[in-house]
Design an enzyme around this catalytic site. Structure first.
Site, PDB file in Angstrom:
ATOM      1  N   ARG A   1      31.713  38.968  14.866  1.00 23.96           N
ATOM      2  CA  ARG A   1      31.307  37.569  14.889  1.00 23.96           C
ATOM      3  C   ARG A   1      30.292  37.265  13.795  1.00 23.96           C
ATOM      4  O   ARG A   1      30.592  36.648  12.796  1.00 23.96           O
ATOM      5  CB  ARG A   1      30.749  37.216  16.289  1.00 23.96           C
ATOM      6  CG  ARG A   1      30.677  35.711  16.570  1.00 23.96           C
ATOM      7  CD  ARG A   1      29.538  34.986  15.924  1.00 23.96           C
ATOM      8  NE  ARG A   1      28.223  35.468  16.338  1.00 23.96           N
ATOM      9  CZ  ARG A   1      27.089  35.015  15.837  1.00 23.96           C
ATOM     10  NH1 ARG A   1      27.085  34.088  14.879  1.00 23.96           N
ATOM     11  NH2 ARG A   1      25.926  35.519  16.234  1.00 23.96           N
ATOM     12  N   ASP A   2      29.071  37.744  13.960  1.00 24.15           N
ATOM     13  CA  ASP A   2      28.013  37.428  13.000  1.00 24.15           C
ATOM     14  C   ASP A   2      28.307  38.023  11.628  1.00 24.15           C
ATOM     15  O   ASP A   2      27.928  37.465  10.599  1.00 24.15           O
ATOM     16  CB  ASP A   2      26.678  37.947  13.529  1.00 24.15           C
ATOM     17  CG  ASP A   2      25.483  37.268  12.883  1.00 24.15           C
ATOM     18  OD1 ASP A   2      25.686  36.465  11.963  1.00 24.15           O
ATOM     19  OD2 ASP A   2      24.351  37.545  13.300  1.00 24.15           O
TER      20      ASP A   2
ATOM     21  N   HIS B   1      17.630  40.722  10.815  1.00 30.09           N
ATOM     22  CA  HIS B   1      18.330  40.735   9.533  1.00 30.09           C
ATOM     23  C   HIS B   1      17.479  41.509   8.527  1.00 30.09           C
ATOM     24  O   HIS B   1      16.264  41.603   8.667  1.00 30.09           O
ATOM     25  CB  HIS B   1      18.590  39.314   9.042  1.00 30.09           C
ATOM     26  CG  HIS B   1      19.698  38.626   9.777  1.00 30.09           C
ATOM     27  ND1 HIS B   1      20.826  38.158   9.156  1.00 30.09           N
ATOM     28  CD2 HIS B   1      19.852  38.340  11.095  1.00 30.09           C
ATOM     29  CE1 HIS B   1      21.638  37.612  10.045  1.00 30.09           C
ATOM     30  NE2 HIS B   1      21.062  37.703  11.235  1.00 30.09           N
TER      31      HIS B   1
ATOM     32  N   ASN C   1      22.883  41.316   8.597  1.00 32.53           N
ATOM     33  CA  ASN C   1      22.186  41.921   9.730  1.00 32.53           C
ATOM     34  C   ASN C   1      21.756  43.340   9.371  1.00 32.53           C
ATOM     35  O   ASN C   1      22.220  43.920   8.389  1.00 32.53           O
ATOM     36  CB  ASN C   1      23.139  42.006  10.927  1.00 32.53           C
ATOM     37  CG  ASN C   1      23.586  40.658  11.424  1.00 32.53           C
ATOM     38  OD1 ASN C   1      22.971  40.072  12.301  1.00 32.53           O
ATOM     39  ND2 ASN C   1      24.673  40.150  10.869  1.00 32.53           N
TER      40      ASN C   1
ATOM     41  N   CYS D   1      23.624  33.760   8.312  1.00 29.01           N
ATOM     42  CA  CYS D   1      23.837  32.432   8.863  1.00 29.01           C
ATOM     43  C   CYS D   1      24.297  31.482   7.764  1.00 29.01           C
ATOM     44  O   CYS D   1      23.611  31.330   6.748  1.00 29.01           O
ATOM     45  CB  CYS D   1      22.542  31.912   9.494  1.00 29.01           C
ATOM     46  SG  CYS D   1      22.673  30.221  10.108  1.00 29.01           S
TER      47      CYS D   1
ATOM     48  N   HIS E   1      17.399  40.816  17.489  1.00 26.62           N
ATOM     49  CA  HIS E   1      18.454  40.614  16.495  1.00 26.62           C
ATOM     50  C   HIS E   1      17.779  40.424  15.138  1.00 26.62           C
ATOM     51  O   HIS E   1      17.234  39.354  14.850  1.00 26.62           O
ATOM     52  CB  HIS E   1      19.272  39.375  16.876  1.00 26.62           C
ATOM     53  CG  HIS E   1      20.383  39.037  15.933  1.00 26.62           C
ATOM     54  ND1 HIS E   1      21.712  39.288  16.214  1.00 26.62           N
ATOM     55  CD2 HIS E   1      20.370  38.455  14.712  1.00 26.62           C
ATOM     56  CE1 HIS E   1      22.466  38.878  15.211  1.00 26.62           C
ATOM     57  NE2 HIS E   1      21.663  38.362  14.283  1.00 26.62           N
TER      58      HIS E   1
END
Length: 312
Positions: free
Chosen positions: A17-18, A211, A251, A242, A209
């Site tokens: 996903r990310d 980055h 990430n 993002c 979470h």
């Protein structure tokens, strides 16, 4: 501060996903499914497999329904869908997601850019999602984007973050994620905020979470772990970012995180050789090199033969 590293660090995979949401090259649905199926064999307890957002906003993930219906589910693995609103939640329910991840920014400006609504509107929409999932087996996780800093507004007041944590808990969310959306966190800041949040949320329900935008991703993981956090998102190859945040980059890299833990004697239960094999396939799939380091350099235990011309 914790110096005993015997407690397991739980790694949660977010690449499908990310990681893929910002990729300019379309990844075929079958390839997404194959990647998730391979990640399901690596020892993760939680995989963020896709999202149910507007295909106009995130075209790279427009096939979320097909992906969730096509994966081979492994026992003990929770397959998570990111959703922005009631419509997305209904699609995720229909596709068979195990958990819904709802995201709101601590920053009003970033929430307007990312979600196209004010924070107050996001919270109201989350209440509707909670209502339709009540009585189902789905779990709900509330993520707070830009927890440690916003590229538009700068530093975020810690009390503001705690207010959102409290609002999420009042809504009935079982999990909380603190997201460093553009890599603005530093270890001292992480220690201070995690310490405060853990007075409200048990470690088993809190995810960090991070980055690696400014190279502090793994340092921030250690700061959070030493403070008592135990769950961390990471992305295979270091993919991600993002689309609605200037300067966003990947990430923290899953295999780099697992390698660091193994070197320090921190258990993760993740199959590192399997991860490295998958990560080394990503450049062919996506058409560019990955930011992760261990897949390029190898593990410390991957020794090389001595030069043949050494002096006697």
């Amino acid at each position: 501060m914790i110096t005993d590293f015997s407690e397991r660090l739980i790694v949660q995979e977010v690449a499908p996903r990310d990681g893929l949401q910002i990729e300019p090259k379309w990844v075929e649905t079958a390839d997404k499914i194959a990647l998730i199926d391979q990640l399901s064999l690596a020892g993760f307890s939680r995989i963020e497999a896709g999202s149910f957002v507007s295909p106009k906003a995130i075209p790279a993930l427009r096939d979320g329904d097909e992906v969730f219906r096509g994966i081979r589910r492994q026992a003990g693995v929770t397959y998570v869908a990111l959703i922005p609103n009631l419509k997305g939640a209904q699609r995720a329910l229909d596709a068979g997601a195990d958990e819904l991840n709802l995201v709101m920014s601590a920053s009003q400006t970033h929430n307007l850019a990312n979600m196209r609504m004010r924070c107050e509107q996001s919270l109201a929409a989350f209440g509707d999602v909670v209502a339709i999932t009540r009585g189902t087996a789905l779990s709900l996780n509330g993520s707070i984007a830009t927890t440690f800093g916003c590229p538009f507004e700068g530093p975020i007041n810690e009390d503001r973050v705690l207010q959102i944590v409290d609002a999420y808990l009042e809504l009935g969310m079982q999990g909380i994620s603190l997201a460093d959306t553009t890599g603005m966190a530093n270890p001292r800041q992480v220690h201070r905020l995690v310490q405060r949040v853990l007075t409200r949320v048990p470690a088993a329900a809190l995810t960090l979470h991070f980055h690696n935008t400014r190279g502090l991703g793994l340092s921030n993981v250690l700061a959070a772990y030493e403070t008592g956090a135990r769950r961390f998102d990471a992305s295979l190859g270091g993919l991600g970012g993002c689309p609605f945040a200037p300067g966003a980059s990947g990430n923290i890299c899953t295999e780099d995180l697992v390698n660091m833990c193994e070197e320090m004697g921190i258990k993760t239960g993740i199959d590192l050789p399997h991860l490295l094999k998958l990560s080394r396939q990503l450049p062919d799939l996506l058409g560019h090199e990955m930011p992760g380091q261990v897949a390029k350099a190898g593990r410390n235990s991957d020794l090389h033969p001595a030069p043949t011309n050494l002096p006697g």
